[in-house]
Design a protein around this motif. Structure first.
Motif, PDB file in Angstrom:
ATOM      1  N   GLU A   1      32.948 -23.013 135.419  1.00 57.86           N
ATOM      2  CA  GLU A   1      32.084 -23.034 134.244  1.00 57.86           C
ATOM      3  C   GLU A   1      32.312 -24.284 133.406  1.00 57.86           C
ATOM      4  O   GLU A   1      33.425 -24.500 132.915  1.00 57.86           O
ATOM      5  CB  GLU A   1      32.357 -21.797 133.378  1.00 57.86           C
ATOM      6  CG  GLU A   1      31.916 -20.495 134.000  1.00 57.86           C
ATOM      7  CD  GLU A   1      30.401 -20.405 134.097  1.00 57.86           C
ATOM      8  OE1 GLU A   1      29.699 -20.903 133.185  1.00 57.86           O
ATOM      9  OE2 GLU A   1      29.922 -19.845 135.096  1.00 57.86           O
ATOM     10  N   PRO A   2      31.294 -25.104 133.231  1.00 56.55           N
ATOM     11  CA  PRO A   2      31.443 -26.309 132.396  1.00 56.55           C
ATOM     12  C   PRO A   2      31.917 -26.006 130.976  1.00 56.55           C
ATOM     13  O   PRO A   2      32.581 -26.821 130.360  1.00 56.55           O
ATOM     14  CB  PRO A   2      30.040 -26.907 132.391  1.00 56.55           C
ATOM     15  CG  PRO A   2      29.409 -26.407 133.649  1.00 56.55           C
ATOM     16  CD  PRO A   2      29.984 -25.030 133.857  1.00 56.55           C
ATOM     17  N   LYS A   3      31.598 -24.804 130.456  1.00 56.42           N
ATOM     18  CA  LYS A   3      32.004 -24.487 129.078  1.00 56.42           C
ATOM     19  C   LYS A   3      33.523 -24.485 128.931  1.00 56.42           C
ATOM     20  O   LYS A   3      34.044 -24.752 127.860  1.00 56.42           O
ATOM     21  CB  LYS A   3      31.414 -23.148 128.628  1.00 56.42           C
ATOM     22  CG  LYS A   3      31.954 -21.936 129.370  1.00 56.42           C
ATOM     23  CD  LYS A   3      31.276 -20.671 128.902  1.00 56.42           C
ATOM     24  CE  LYS A   3      31.767 -19.476 129.689  1.00 56.42           C
ATOM     25  NZ  LYS A   3      31.030 -18.267 129.370  1.00 56.42           N
ATOM     26  N   TYR A   4      34.253 -24.243 130.034  1.00 59.95           N
ATOM     27  CA  TYR A   4      35.709 -24.245 129.952  1.00 59.95           C
ATOM     28  C   TYR A   4      36.289 -25.667 129.957  1.00 59.95           C
ATOM     29  O   TYR A   4      37.467 -25.858 129.711  1.00 59.95           O
ATOM     30  CB  TYR A   4      36.322 -23.422 131.084  1.00 59.95           C
ATOM     31  CG  TYR A   4      35.961 -21.961 130.996  1.00 59.95           C
ATOM     32  CD1 TYR A   4      36.268 -21.227 129.860  1.00 59.95           C
ATOM     33  CD2 TYR A   4      35.301 -21.324 132.029  1.00 59.95           C
ATOM     34  CE1 TYR A   4      35.912 -19.895 129.754  1.00 59.95           C
ATOM     35  CE2 TYR A   4      34.949 -19.992 131.946  1.00 59.95           C
ATOM     36  CZ  TYR A   4      35.260 -19.294 130.798  1.00 59.95           C
ATOM     37  OH  TYR A   4      34.912 -17.972 130.695  1.00 59.95           O
ATOM     38  N   PHE A   5      35.439 -26.620 130.239  1.00 62.80           N
ATOM     39  CA  PHE A   5      35.829 -28.029 130.198  1.00 62.80           C
ATOM     40  C   PHE A   5      35.871 -28.528 128.745  1.00 62.80           C
ATOM     41  O   PHE A   5      36.557 -29.484 128.419  1.00 62.80           O
ATOM     42  CB  PHE A   5      34.826 -28.837 131.030  1.00 62.80           C
ATOM     43  CG  PHE A   5      35.231 -30.239 131.319  1.00 62.80           C
ATOM     44  CD1 PHE A   5      36.431 -30.539 131.941  1.00 62.80           C
ATOM     45  CD2 PHE A   5      34.392 -31.294 130.975  1.00 62.80           C
ATOM     46  CE1 PHE A   5      36.794 -31.847 132.217  1.00 62.80           C
ATOM     47  CE2 PHE A   5      34.741 -32.601 131.247  1.00 62.80           C
ATOM     48  CZ  PHE A   5      35.951 -32.880 131.874  1.00 62.80           C
ATOM     49  N   GLU A   6      35.098 -27.863 127.892  1.00 65.15           N
ATOM     50  CA  GLU A   6      35.060 -28.222 126.468  1.00 65.15           C
ATOM     51  C   GLU A   6      36.341 -27.726 125.792  1.00 65.15           C
ATOM     52  O   GLU A   6      36.923 -26.758 126.234  1.00 65.15           O
ATOM     53  CB  GLU A   6      33.828 -27.597 125.805  1.00 65.15           C
ATOM     54  CG  GLU A   6      32.512 -28.110 126.344  1.00 65.15           C
ATOM     55  CD  GLU A   6      32.282 -29.590 126.113  1.00 65.15           C
ATOM     56  OE1 GLU A   6      32.852 -30.148 125.153  1.00 65.15           O
ATOM     57  OE2 GLU A   6      31.557 -30.199 126.901  1.00 65.15           O
ATOM     58  N   PRO A   7      36.818 -28.343 124.763  1.00 67.50           N
ATOM     59  CA  PRO A   7      36.295 -29.494 124.051  1.00 67.50           C
ATOM     60  C   PRO A   7      36.865 -30.819 124.559  1.00 67.50           C
ATOM     61  O   PRO A   7      36.847 -31.818 123.847  1.00 67.50           O
ATOM     62  CB  PRO A   7      36.747 -29.245 122.619  1.00 67.50           C
ATOM     63  CG  PRO A   7      38.098 -28.628 122.789  1.00 67.50           C
ATOM     64  CD  PRO A   7      37.964 -27.771 124.039  1.00 67.50           C
ATOM     65  N   GLY A   8      37.372 -30.838 125.783  1.00 68.99           N
ATOM     66  CA  GLY A   8      38.007 -32.028 126.330  1.00 68.99           C
ATOM     67  C   GLY A   8      37.234 -33.315 126.165  1.00 68.99           C
ATOM     68  O   GLY A   8      37.770 -34.297 125.642  1.00 68.99           O
ATOM     69  N   PRO A   9      35.957 -33.368 126.601  1.00 72.49           N
ATOM     70  CA  PRO A   9      35.219 -34.627 126.463  1.00 72.49           C
ATOM     71  C   PRO A   9      35.134 -35.131 125.026  1.00 72.49           C
ATOM     72  O   PRO A   9      35.273 -36.323 124.774  1.00 72.49           O
ATOM     73  CB  PRO A   9      33.831 -34.293 127.015  1.00 72.49           C
ATOM     74  CG  PRO A   9      34.103 -33.205 128.006  1.00 72.49           C
ATOM     75  CD  PRO A   9      35.198 -32.378 127.371  1.00 72.49           C
ATOM     76  N   LYS A  10      34.947 -34.225 124.083  1.00 73.53           N
ATOM     77  CA  LYS A  10      34.872 -34.647 122.683  1.00 73.53           C
ATOM     78  C   LYS A  10      36.221 -35.197 122.215  1.00 73.53           C
ATOM     79  O   LYS A  10      36.281 -36.104 121.396  1.00 73.53           O
ATOM     80  CB  LYS A  10      34.437 -33.476 121.813  1.00 73.53           C
ATOM     81  CG  LYS A  10      32.977 -33.105 122.012  1.00 73.53           C
ATOM     82  CD  LYS A  10      32.592 -31.923 121.145  1.00 73.53           C
ATOM     83  CE  LYS A  10      31.177 -31.494 121.380  1.00 73.53           C
ATOM     84  NZ  LYS A  10      30.916 -30.892 122.662  1.00 73.53           N
ATOM     85  N   MET A  11      37.301 -34.650 122.752  1.00 76.06           N
ATOM     86  CA  MET A  11      38.632 -35.082 122.336  1.00 76.06           C
ATOM     87  C   MET A  11      38.965 -36.479 122.845  1.00 76.06           C
ATOM     88  O   MET A  11      39.788 -37.170 122.251  1.00 76.06           O
ATOM     89  CB  MET A  11      39.683 -34.083 122.826  1.00 76.06           C
ATOM     90  CG  MET A  11      39.542 -32.709 122.183  1.00 76.06           C
ATOM     91  SD  MET A  11      40.606 -31.470 122.942  1.00 76.06           S
ATOM     92  CE  MET A  11      42.203 -32.018 122.348  1.00 76.06           C
TER      93      MET A  11
ATOM     94  N   GLU B   1      36.531 -38.889 123.537  1.00 73.40           N
ATOM     95  CA  GLU B   1      35.513 -39.892 123.254  1.00 73.40           C
ATOM     96  C   GLU B   1      36.236 -41.079 122.652  1.00 73.40           C
ATOM     97  O   GLU B   1      36.983 -40.949 121.687  1.00 73.40           O
ATOM     98  CB  GLU B   1      34.448 -39.347 122.305  1.00 73.40           C
ATOM     99  CG  GLU B   1      33.498 -38.419 123.016  1.00 73.40           C
ATOM    100  CD  GLU B   1      32.408 -37.882 122.108  1.00 73.40           C
ATOM    101  OE1 GLU B   1      32.317 -38.290 120.935  1.00 73.40           O
ATOM    102  OE2 GLU B   1      31.652 -37.034 122.590  1.00 73.40           O
TER     103      GLU B   1
END
Length: 159
Positions: A137-147, A149
Motif C-alpha cells: 500500500e503506497p499509503k504506508y510509504f507516507e510520510p517518507g517522501p515529504k520528510m 523533500e
C-alpha cells in the motif's frame, strides 16, 4: 555496440591471485587485466563512451537519450576512475535521475546519503528521485517522501 560501448566482465583470478577483468570495447575484447590496470584506461574509455553517446545522438536525432549507470553514483573511492555515472553527467552537463531501490531496505537513507556524498554542482543536475520496487500500500510509504523533500543544495566536496 554504441549502446554499450564498454563492457567489463569479471575474469576470475590470475596466477598471482589477483582479480582480473575482461575489457570489451565496441563488442571486441581488447584486454584481460587486473582492476588496477583497468584504472589506467579511464581517460580513453570515458572518451569512447562520450563518442558513442555523440554517435547515438546524431543517428537517432533524439531529444533524450537514457543512459544507465553502473553501481552507485557515490562510490567516492572510484569516482576519479569512473567512466559512467556522474563523470559522464559532468561531461555532458545533462540531467540525471537517482533511482533508489526500496527492496534493499533503507531507501530514505540511500537517498539522503547519496545527496550528502554528491557535490552541489552534481546535485544541481539531479532532475528527480525514483523509488524502485515499491510493493504494498503506497499509503504506508507516507510520510517518507515529504520528510526527504530536499532543496537543490548539498555539501560541496569539490568534485
Amino acid at each position: 555496440v554504441e549502446m554499450n560501448p564498454v563492457l567489463l566482465k569479471s575474469g576470475g583470478q590470475n596466477e598471482k591471485g589477483e582479480y582480473m577483468c575482461s575489457v570489451l570495447v565496441l563488442g571486441k575484447q581488447v584486454a584481460r587485466e587486473t582492476y588496477g590496470d583497468l584504472g589506467k584506461r579511464t581517460t580513453d574509455l570515458r572518451t569512447m563512451v562520450l563518442e558513442s553517446h555523440q554517435a547515438l545522438a546524431e543517428v537517432t536525432d533524439c531529444d533524450v537519450i537514457l543512459m544507465e549507470g553502473a553501481g552507485s553514483c557515490t562510490e567516492l573511492n572510484l569516482i576519479e576512475r569512473d567512466i559512467v555515472n556522474l563523470p559522464l553527467v559532468r561531461s555532458l552537463q545533462c540531467p540525471w535521475l537517482l533511482v533508489a531501490n526500496i527492496d534493499c531496505g533503507g531507501v530514505f537513507a540511500q537517498i539522503v546519503g547519496t545527496k550528502m556524498c554528491v557535490s552541489t554542482r552534481d546535485w544541481s543536475l539531479c532532475a528527480g528521485i525514483i523509488v524502485n520496487k515499491l510493493r504494498g500500500e503506497p499509503k504506508y510509504f507516507e510520510p517518507g517522501p515529504k520528510m526527504i523533500e530536499v532543496s537543490k543544495t548539498a555539501p560541496d566536496h569539490g568534485t
